[in-house]
Design a protein around this motif. Structure first.
Motif, PDB file in Angstrom:
ATOM      1  N   ARG A 171     -12.288  17.779 -19.151  1.00  0.00           N
ATOM      2  CA  ARG A 171     -10.972  18.370 -19.345  1.00  0.00           C
ATOM      3  C   ARG A 171      -9.900  17.293 -19.438  1.00  0.00           C
ATOM      4  O   ARG A 171      -9.887  16.343 -18.662  1.00  0.00           O
ATOM      5  CB  ARG A 171     -10.649  19.309 -18.188  1.00  0.00           C
ATOM      6  CG  ARG A 171      -9.289  19.993 -18.272  1.00  0.00           C
ATOM      7  CD  ARG A 171      -8.959  20.588 -16.929  1.00  0.00           C
ATOM      8  NE  ARG A 171      -7.763  21.389 -16.931  1.00  0.00           N
ATOM      9  CZ  ARG A 171      -7.002  21.582 -15.866  1.00  0.00           C
ATOM     10  NH1 ARG A 171      -7.323  20.996 -14.724  1.00  0.00           N
ATOM     11  NH2 ARG A 171      -5.928  22.328 -15.919  1.00  0.00           N
ATOM     12  N   GLN A 172      -8.999  17.454 -20.406  1.00  0.00           N
ATOM     13  CA  GLN A 172      -7.841  16.580 -20.556  1.00  0.00           C
ATOM     14  C   GLN A 172      -6.595  17.449 -20.667  1.00  0.00           C
ATOM     15  O   GLN A 172      -6.652  18.555 -21.211  1.00  0.00           O
ATOM     16  CB  GLN A 172      -7.932  15.733 -21.826  1.00  0.00           C
ATOM     17  CG  GLN A 172      -9.191  14.918 -21.990  1.00  0.00           C
ATOM     18  CD  GLN A 172      -9.218  14.213 -23.331  1.00  0.00           C
ATOM     19  OE1 GLN A 172      -8.322  13.436 -23.660  1.00  0.00           O
ATOM     20  NE2 GLN A 172     -10.252  14.487 -24.118  1.00  0.00           N
ATOM     21  N   ILE A 173      -5.479  16.937 -20.171  1.00  0.00           N
ATOM     22  CA  ILE A 173      -4.187  17.563 -20.427  1.00  0.00           C
ATOM     23  C   ILE A 173      -3.397  16.583 -21.276  1.00  0.00           C
ATOM     24  O   ILE A 173      -3.028  15.496 -20.818  1.00  0.00           O
ATOM     25  CB  ILE A 173      -3.447  17.898 -19.121  1.00  0.00           C
ATOM     26  CG1 ILE A 173      -4.272  18.871 -18.278  1.00  0.00           C
ATOM     27  CG2 ILE A 173      -2.076  18.500 -19.427  1.00  0.00           C
ATOM     28  CD1 ILE A 173      -3.634  19.266 -16.966  1.00  0.00           C
TER      29      ILE A 173
ATOM     30  N   GLN B  34      -4.019  21.889 -23.035  1.00  0.00           N
ATOM     31  CA  GLN B  34      -5.255  21.584 -22.326  1.00  0.00           C
ATOM     32  C   GLN B  34      -6.395  21.481 -23.331  1.00  0.00           C
ATOM     33  O   GLN B  34      -6.489  22.288 -24.259  1.00  0.00           O
ATOM     34  CB  GLN B  34      -5.581  22.684 -21.314  1.00  0.00           C
ATOM     35  CG  GLN B  34      -4.598  22.787 -20.169  1.00  0.00           C
ATOM     36  CD  GLN B  34      -5.106  23.737 -19.098  1.00  0.00           C
ATOM     37  OE1 GLN B  34      -6.169  23.521 -18.501  1.00  0.00           O
ATOM     38  NE2 GLN B  34      -4.351  24.785 -18.832  1.00  0.00           N
TER      39      GLN B  34
ATOM     40  N   ILE C  47     -10.676  20.893 -23.515  1.00  0.00           N
ATOM     41  CA  ILE C  47     -11.976  20.760 -22.868  1.00  0.00           C
ATOM     42  C   ILE C  47     -13.018  20.457 -23.947  1.00  0.00           C
ATOM     43  O   ILE C  47     -13.058  21.132 -24.988  1.00  0.00           O
ATOM     44  CB  ILE C  47     -12.365  22.035 -22.106  1.00  0.00           C
ATOM     45  CG1 ILE C  47     -11.541  22.142 -20.823  1.00  0.00           C
ATOM     46  CG2 ILE C  47     -13.849  22.048 -21.771  1.00  0.00           C
ATOM     47  CD1 ILE C  47     -11.863  23.369 -19.998  1.00  0.00           C
TER      48      ILE C  47
ATOM     49  N   ARG D  60       2.370  24.546 -23.876  1.00  0.00           N
ATOM     50  CA  ARG D  60       1.996  24.830 -22.489  1.00  0.00           C
ATOM     51  C   ARG D  60       1.251  26.154 -22.345  1.00  0.00           C
ATOM     52  O   ARG D  60       0.716  26.448 -21.286  1.00  0.00           O
ATOM     53  CB  ARG D  60       3.237  24.811 -21.594  1.00  0.00           C
ATOM     54  CG  ARG D  60       3.833  23.429 -21.445  1.00  0.00           C
ATOM     55  CD  ARG D  60       4.829  23.354 -20.315  1.00  0.00           C
ATOM     56  NE  ARG D  60       5.369  22.023 -20.179  1.00  0.00           N
ATOM     57  CZ  ARG D  60       4.768  21.015 -19.553  1.00  0.00           C
ATOM     58  NH1 ARG D  60       3.581  21.209 -18.995  1.00  0.00           N
ATOM     59  NH2 ARG D  60       5.331  19.827 -19.472  1.00  0.00           N
TER      60      ARG D  60
ATOM     61  N   ALA E 295      -4.642  26.245 -24.945  1.00  0.00           N
ATOM     62  CA  ALA E 295      -5.816  25.535 -24.441  1.00  0.00           C
ATOM     63  C   ALA E 295      -6.884  25.555 -25.531  1.00  0.00           C
ATOM     64  O   ALA E 295      -7.060  26.568 -26.220  1.00  0.00           O
ATOM     65  CB  ALA E 295      -6.330  26.190 -23.168  1.00  0.00           C
TER      66      ALA E 295
ATOM     67  N   SER F 228     -14.882  28.091 -20.615  1.00  0.00           N
ATOM     68  CA  SER F 228     -13.772  27.145 -20.503  1.00  0.00           C
ATOM     69  C   SER F 228     -12.503  27.807 -19.992  1.00  0.00           C
ATOM     70  O   SER F 228     -11.654  27.150 -19.376  1.00  0.00           O
ATOM     71  CB  SER F 228     -13.497  26.491 -21.870  1.00  0.00           C
ATOM     72  OG  SER F 228     -14.608  25.743 -22.301  1.00  0.00           O
TER      73      SER F 228
ATOM     74  N   PHE G  80      -9.572  26.274 -17.617  1.00  0.00           N
ATOM     75  CA  PHE G  80      -8.167  26.215 -18.019  1.00  0.00           C
ATOM     76  C   PHE G  80      -7.271  26.793 -16.921  1.00  0.00           C
ATOM     77  O   PHE G  80      -6.210  26.266 -16.624  1.00  0.00           O
ATOM     78  CB  PHE G  80      -7.950  27.010 -19.307  1.00  0.00           C
ATOM     79  CG  PHE G  80      -8.577  26.396 -20.534  1.00  0.00           C
ATOM     80  CD1 PHE G  80      -8.592  25.030 -20.725  1.00  0.00           C
ATOM     81  CD2 PHE G  80      -9.137  27.203 -21.511  1.00  0.00           C
ATOM     82  CE1 PHE G  80      -9.165  24.467 -21.852  1.00  0.00           C
ATOM     83  CE2 PHE G  80      -9.709  26.654 -22.653  1.00  0.00           C
ATOM     84  CZ  PHE G  80      -9.726  25.279 -22.811  1.00  0.00           C
TER      85      PHE G  80
ATOM     86  N   PRO H  48     -10.895  22.030 -13.072  1.00  0.00           N
ATOM     87  CA  PRO H  48     -12.151  21.519 -13.661  1.00  0.00           C
ATOM     88  C   PRO H  48     -13.409  21.851 -12.875  1.00  0.00           C
ATOM     89  O   PRO H  48     -14.498  21.864 -13.435  1.00  0.00           O
ATOM     90  CB  PRO H  48     -11.916  19.996 -13.717  1.00  0.00           C
ATOM     91  CG  PRO H  48     -10.825  19.735 -12.736  1.00  0.00           C
ATOM     92  CD  PRO H  48      -9.971  20.944 -12.720  1.00  0.00           C
TER      93      PRO H  48
END
Length: 456
Positions: free
Chosen positions: A39-41, A47, A49, A213, A216, A388, A392, A396
């Motif tokens: 996972r990255q933001i 977001q 994944i 925001r 995802a 996922s 989200f 994680p």
């Protein structure tokens, strides 16, 4: 040969009951292997994944918005479904681009989320990501596509509650939830509203809803996470940051049932029974225990009403939940002339299930079933995309924590969930069927007064 003869003799003398009496015992020490999800933001707030597997021949992308019908403006019912029907299902440019890749997008607009997913060959990954994100972020706003979306959505909504089962479910939701809750909307009313919407309204909704925001993205396939991040950033250039609220409705303290409700279907030979109440939303601390409690009630009610009482072919309990709300419901279908007796027996068996001690020997079976559902979903690319959503929303390590909790839910916790959320006197009774046949039966069984609702 001697062993074979003995086996045949066992079958003959026991009526095959040997295997019923010696059922396999679910193991509690099974190693659970979930797919690796990174996972990255991103700096924009999106977001991302990624499940990376160099050997996968296919590539799956799921674009998800973390809010849904619950945040739709009250004066624009149907607008959110229509917006995404226009952007995806009736978008000729997107459909043409994906058709060249041998793919078709899937769309889901729910109470708590909107998702768009597509699966293509690994070598077409870049084209698929670009086509889907461009369609969502930079729409062309075609009037003809809007008209097509209105017509197809109108047909779908106008026929959504034609079945007694769907009508009974809607009626129960309208009793349990506030009138402006998404689960209470009459699809026919929403269909009429869809015809009133126009492009300008959809543009305003798009600007507030399609923001970073609230976005995802899950990707599974032959791609490295850093590369996926570059592709996504490039496709989302200029997307506003924004913010979309996530309303979570509190669970009101249930009051005692004061009436039974009938959705009229004159002449219906088989009544559809829904008995339920509101329950915690997904992510609640009691959710795993209540899910196991649903298994216990389903086992008791189903066996008693089908095997012992023979009033229905099947009755089952379900704990249905989303990020916004939850419902605990027992459903059954019975012959119309036995409706009152069956409804009373459902409540009696629920009372028995919640009053009796939960059979601790069955807990491993319920645990195994719940874990199997999760692991089976993770076996496909589309399932990985769906899983996922939990990451989200809850972080994680959500699925590792959930599986660990399932495996350690105790007997007292399940029993407490039963006593807290499945109180027979607070369960609402809704039946779709013939009022002339049903109403006298319900009153005879002490389930009156009976209120006749309108057919949706």
């Amino acid at each position: 040969m001697k062993r074979f003869a003995l086996l045949l003799l066992a079958f003959w003398t026991t009526g095959f009951d040997y295997f019923r009496l010696n059922r396999p015992v679910p193991s509690s020490d099974v190693v659970i292997r979930m797919p690796q999800l990174e996972r990255q933001i991103l700096p924009s707030g999106v977001q991302l994944i990624v499940h990376s597997d160099a050997y996968l021949p296919l590539f799956h992308i799921r674009v998800q918005f973390l809010s849904g019908l619950a945040v739709e403006p009250a004066n624009q019912r149907g607008a959110l479904r229509l917006l995404f029907r226009t952007l995806v299902s009736e978008n000729r440019a997107l459909l043409s681009a994906l058709d060249e890749l041998g793919a078709t997008p899937s769309l889901a607009v729910d109470e708590d989320a909107v998702s768009v997913a597509v699966q293509v060959r690994a070598e077409d990954a870049t084209s698929a990501i670009s086509a889907v994100l461009r369609a969502l972020v930079e729409p062309k706003w075609d009037e003809a596509e809007l008209k097509n979306a209105q017509q197809s959505l109108y047909r779908e909504l106008a026929t959504k509650t034609q079945s007694p089962h769907a009508a009974a479910r809607l009626a129960l939701n309208r009793i349990l939830f506030p009138k402006d809750h998404p689960l209470c909307r009459n699809p026919k009313d929403e269909a009429a509203e869809v015809k009133k919407r126009n492009l300008e309204e959809l543009k305003v909704l798009h600007r507030s809803f399609v923001v970073s925001r609230n976005l995802a993205i899950a990707i599974a396939g032959r791609i490295a996470p850093p590369v996926a991040a570059v592709w996504v950033k490039k496709s989302l250039t200029g997307l506003p940051e924004g913010d979309v609220p996530q309303p979570v409705l509190p669970i009101p303290k249930p009051e005692k049932r004061t009436a039974s409700y009938v959705v009229p279907y004159p002449g219906l030979v088989q009544s559809v029974i829904f008995i339920g109440r509101r329950a915690p939303s997904d992510g609640h601390v009691d959710a795993p225990a209540l899910e196991m409690a649903a298994g216990w009630v389903s086992t008791n009610v189903g066996q008693q009403l089908r095997e012992e009482k023979t009033v229905t072919y099947g009755a089952s309990a379900h704990y249905q939940k989303s990020a916004q709300s939850g419902v605990f419901v027992v459903t059954a279908a019975v012959e119309a002339q036995h409706t009152g007796y069956a409804a009373r027996e459902v409540l009696s068996q629920i009372f028995a299930a919640t009053s009796d001690t939960v059979n601790s020997k069955l807990l491993p079976m319920y645990r195994a079933h719940m874990v199997r559902d999760i692991t089976e979903e993770s076996a496909s690319l589309a399932g990985i995309g769906a899983l996922s959503e939990g990451i989200f929303r809850y972080g994680p390590d959500h699925w590792q924590k959930r599986i660990a909790k399932i495996q350690t839910v105790s007997h007292p916790e399940v029993y407490k969930a039963l006593r807290d959320y499945v109180v027979p006197d607070t369960l609402e009774v809704v039946i779709a069927g013939d009022p002339a046949v049903i109403e006298p039966q319900l009153k005879k069984e002490g389930l009156g007064p009976v209120l006749i609702l309108g057919t949706p």
